[in-house]
Enzyme design. Structure first.
Site, PDB file in Angstrom:
ATOM      1  N   CYS A  44      55.969  -3.320 -29.552  1.00 45.22           N
ATOM      2  CA  CYS A  44      56.742  -4.170 -30.457  1.00 45.22           C
ATOM      3  C   CYS A  44      56.513  -3.763 -31.917  1.00 45.22           C
ATOM      4  O   CYS A  44      56.906  -2.677 -32.305  1.00 45.22           O
ATOM      5  CB  CYS A  44      56.390  -5.636 -30.174  1.00 45.22           C
ATOM      6  SG  CYS A  44      57.603  -6.753 -30.857  1.00 45.22           S
ATOM      7  N   HIS A  87      57.319  -6.161 -24.189  1.00 43.50           N
ATOM      8  CA  HIS A  87      55.896  -6.506 -24.060  1.00 43.50           C
ATOM      9  C   HIS A  87      55.399  -6.270 -22.623  1.00 43.50           C
ATOM     10  O   HIS A  87      55.517  -7.150 -21.775  1.00 43.50           O
ATOM     11  CB  HIS A  87      55.680  -7.977 -24.441  1.00 43.50           C
ATOM     12  CG  HIS A  87      55.782  -8.212 -25.903  1.00 43.50           C
ATOM     13  ND1 HIS A  87      54.691  -8.173 -26.747  1.00 43.50           N
ATOM     14  CD2 HIS A  87      56.846  -8.460 -26.700  1.00 43.50           C
ATOM     15  CE1 HIS A  87      55.071  -8.383 -27.985  1.00 43.50           C
ATOM     16  NE2 HIS A  87      56.390  -8.563 -27.987  1.00 43.50           N
ATOM     17  N   GLU A 109      52.491  -6.333 -21.501  1.00 37.32           N
ATOM     18  CA  GLU A 109      51.317  -7.168 -21.180  1.00 37.32           C
ATOM     19  C   GLU A 109      51.711  -8.536 -20.639  1.00 37.32           C
ATOM     20  O   GLU A 109      50.889  -9.243 -20.065  1.00 37.32           O
ATOM     21  CB  GLU A 109      50.428  -7.328 -22.433  1.00 37.32           C
ATOM     22  CG  GLU A 109      50.985  -8.213 -23.549  1.00 37.32           C
ATOM     23  CD  GLU A 109      51.988  -7.504 -24.474  1.00 37.32           C
ATOM     24  OE1 GLU A 109      52.527  -6.458 -24.080  1.00 37.32           O
ATOM     25  OE2 GLU A 109      52.242  -8.026 -25.573  1.00 37.32           O
ATOM     26  N   SER A 146      23.331 -25.336 -20.396  1.00 38.55           N
ATOM     27  CA  SER A 146      24.130 -26.564 -20.442  1.00 38.55           C
ATOM     28  C   SER A 146      24.557 -26.992 -19.038  1.00 38.55           C
ATOM     29  O   SER A 146      25.117 -28.063 -18.866  1.00 38.55           O
ATOM     30  CB  SER A 146      25.391 -26.310 -21.271  1.00 38.55           C
ATOM     31  OG  SER A 146      26.231 -25.401 -20.575  1.00 38.55           O
ATOM     32  N   GLY A 182      26.823 -25.273 -17.630  1.00 41.62           N
ATOM     33  CA  GLY A 182      28.133 -24.609 -17.568  1.00 41.62           C
ATOM     34  C   GLY A 182      27.995 -23.147 -17.133  1.00 41.62           C
ATOM     35  O   GLY A 182      26.889 -22.605 -17.066  1.00 41.62           O
ATOM     36  N   VAL A 183      29.145 -22.540 -16.866  1.00 43.23           N
ATOM     37  CA  VAL A 183      29.151 -21.177 -16.319  1.00 43.23           C
ATOM     38  C   VAL A 183      28.558 -20.165 -17.300  1.00 43.23           C
ATOM     39  O   VAL A 183      27.715 -19.338 -16.930  1.00 43.23           O
ATOM     40  CB  VAL A 183      30.601 -20.723 -15.997  1.00 43.23           C
ATOM     41  CG1 VAL A 183      30.608 -19.396 -15.279  1.00 43.23           C
ATOM     42  CG2 VAL A 183      31.332 -21.767 -15.200  1.00 43.23           C
ATOM     43  N   SER A 212      26.513 -20.228 -20.088  1.00 42.79           N
ATOM     44  CA  SER A 212      25.073 -20.167 -20.374  1.00 42.79           C
ATOM     45  C   SER A 212      24.295 -19.825 -19.102  1.00 42.79           C
ATOM     46  O   SER A 212      23.279 -19.128 -19.166  1.00 42.79           O
ATOM     47  CB  SER A 212      24.573 -21.473 -21.007  1.00 42.79           C
ATOM     48  OG  SER A 212      24.719 -22.560 -20.116  1.00 42.79           O
ATOM     49  N   SER A 213      24.784 -20.275 -17.945  1.00 39.72           N
ATOM     50  CA  SER A 213      24.065 -19.981 -16.695  1.00 39.72           C
ATOM     51  C   SER A 213      24.099 -18.484 -16.387  1.00 39.72           C
ATOM     52  O   SER A 213      23.078 -17.890 -16.029  1.00 39.72           O
ATOM     53  CB  SER A 213      24.688 -20.745 -15.522  1.00 39.72           C
ATOM     54  OG  SER A 213      24.713 -22.121 -15.784  1.00 39.72           O
TER      55      SER A 213
END
Ligand code: XMP
Length: 509
Positions: free
Chosen positions: A82, A169, A171, A223, A225-226, A228-229
């Protein structure tokens, strides 16, 4: 050196998507603001090809973003998309003008030059997605048109030595031949080896972390959560017990979540300290009803508790965080505006003189999950829904008390368990229950009740920036509603939130 495709960002909304698509081909990609290109360092940096993104600007604007494409092209092949294609053409003497009408939406490629390597295995009739206000009206001398649609003559072009441009585009999902075209460029033209994978990421990152951290001690805030784990498990693999994780319980997590997640972390071999600080959080939240004040109090308390615990690890040199790519892509850094600041733990690194370590900073969310799986983490930790840092506090409208949290935890547990049992959990981005500051009249048995109402919230989304309410089956909603009213004392009414974001937000506070 990690081989990579660079996406030079001119501020388009789809720049991230180009990066993602290239990674889906198992090729490492990096997004760089257009004015930060490392000229002359291609070999050193492992750059094997460059893609120029779209832009909200016009190439003929006085303040248009420009880059020396010819100089890049001396080192590696270049594909313009583009604006990127228009800039290539315009800066080499071609013409770009406002299109008579905005060229937007689906179009079909009616002409393709099959000798062009960019269009290998792409047939006439392939659908592409157009989205531009300007159009190329004349190509520079000697440049060849290699694809057209009925409306756009120069839908794609080729130029010596190794330059290609497409005005559509590739993508975007609606460009059916988009992945093939990107593969043709990255693999066929640039020679990418397609060796980027979760396993290769783990191998390289663990080696880098070992070299970077040596025998230093590192602190990480978990936390549940995904992100930080996964960061913790990756660091654990690199430096073992030199990593100390701190998991703070503010008392507003889901039912039994703190104990269960702590057990998971211990099973994963993490050196983790679970800190129950709930008394402090509830005391500081007493009497507070304003949503922003609630958030500020929780944020400040969190930093205080984390700071106190982290200070006990006197020889720590680093603070690790689960920051991921969308948190740090400065897609507007080209104009100096930072759109999102990192979720640093409130200035802690400077105060404690800690250096920052962010091993996932170059990964997208789905890649973080793939890395977690490749590290052998349990699926329930990997595929869990996002959950706000302040926890159930932002799902209890009005003052937060232990008693209200207990009621909400029960209702939330029924909803989430129901989603899992019905196979619906992975079909929604996120779900939860909100405790409303409303009481209403009901009847149970022969008794009049005057109890609380809750709202169920479930949304579909890809990035939480926009979200649609999830069209869950009526039978499922009926079952959950019944179970909540029958089992959760103090609740006699259940509503379903059917607002999308925007204009609503996912959380209610
Ligand atoms: P909203 O409500 O703004 O939420 O549509 C977008 C996403 O962000 C999550 N969220 C938070 N996450 N700390 C977090 O770590 C917070 O303070 C916070 N507030 C909202 C929300 O759950 C959703 O996924």
């Amino acid at each position: 050196m990690q081989e990579k495709i660079v996406i030079l960002d001119f501020g388009s909304q789809t720049t991230q998507l180009i990066g993602r698509r290239v990674r889906e081909l198992n090729i490492y990609s990096e997004i760089i603001p257009y004015n930060k290109y490392p000229f002359g360092r291609e070999a050193e940096d492992g750059i094997i090809g460059v893609i120029l993104s779209g832009s909200p600007l016009s190439v003929y604007d006085k303040d248009a973003y420009r880059v020396d494409i010819a100089k890049i092209n001396e080192a590696v092949p270049v594909l313009g998309i583009c604006y990127g294609a228009q800039l290539m053409s315009y800066s080499n003497g071609g013409s770009v003008e406002p299109a008579p009408s905005r060229e937007y939406g689906r179009a079909r490629l009616t002409y393709i030059d099959h000798a062009c390597p960019l269009f290998k295995d792409i047939a006439e009739g392939a659908q592409v997605w157009m989205s531009h206000g300007d159009t190329i009206t004349a190509l520079p001398e000697g440049w060849r048109c290699v694809a057209s649609t009925p409306e756009v003559k120069f839908a794609a072009f080729e130029a010596n030595p190794r330059m290609w441009g497409v005005q559509f585009h590739p993508e975007v999902f609606h460009s059916e031949c988009g992945m093939q075209l990107l593969e043709n460029f990255t693999v066929g033209i640039c020679g990418a080896s397609r060796s980027w994978s979760a396993e290769s990421f783990i191998e390289t990152t663990v080696a880098e972390l070992k070299a970077q951290l040596g025998d230093d001690r590192v602190i990480l805030g978990l936390s549940g959560g995904v992100d930080s784990s996964v960061a913790a498990v990756l660091l654990n693999r690199a430096i073992g017990s030199n990593l100390t994780c701190i998991f703070v319980d503010h008392g507003m997590l889901r039912k039994d979540e703190f104990a269960e997640v702590l057990r998971d972390y211990e099973c994963l071999g993490l050196n983790v300290r679970g800190i129950d600080a709930s008394d402090k959080f509830f005391a500081d939240l007493a009497g507070v009803t304003d949503p922003e004040r609630k958030r500020k109090i929780i944020g400040a308390d969190f930093i205080e508790v984390f700071d106190r615990e982290a200070s006990k690890i006197t020889d720590a040199r680093w603070l690790a965080q689960g920051t991921i790519y969308p948190d740090c892509i400065e897609s507007l850094s080209i104009t100096g505006t930072v759109i999102k600041s990192h979720h640093n733990v409130g200035g802690l690194p400077e105060r404690m003189n800690l250096r920052l370590c962010e091993p996932l900073r170059l990964l997208f969310k789905d890649e973080v999950r793939a890395v977690g799986r490749a590290l052998g983490m349990p699926e329930h930790l990997i595929s869990r829904h996002p959950f706000p840092g302040p926890g159930l506090a932002v799902r209890i409208l009005g003052e937060v008390t232990r008693e209200k949290v207990a009621v909400l935890q029960e209702a939330d547990h029924i909803f989430i368990k129901g989603l899992r049992d019905s196979g619906l959990y992975n079909q929604v981005w996120q779900a939860g229950v909100i405790l409303l500051p409303v009481q209403s009249v009901g009847v149970m048995g022969d008794e009049r009740t005057y109890e609380r109402a809750v709202a169920l919230r479930a949304v579909t989304s890809t990035d939480a920036m926009t979200a649609d309410w999830a069209h869950l089956p009526y039978e499922f909603l009926a079952k959950v509603s019944n179970e909540i009213i029958n089992k959760v004392r103090g609740v006699n009414r259940v509503c379903y939130d059917i607002s999308s974001k925007p204009p609503a937000t996912i959380e209610w506070e």
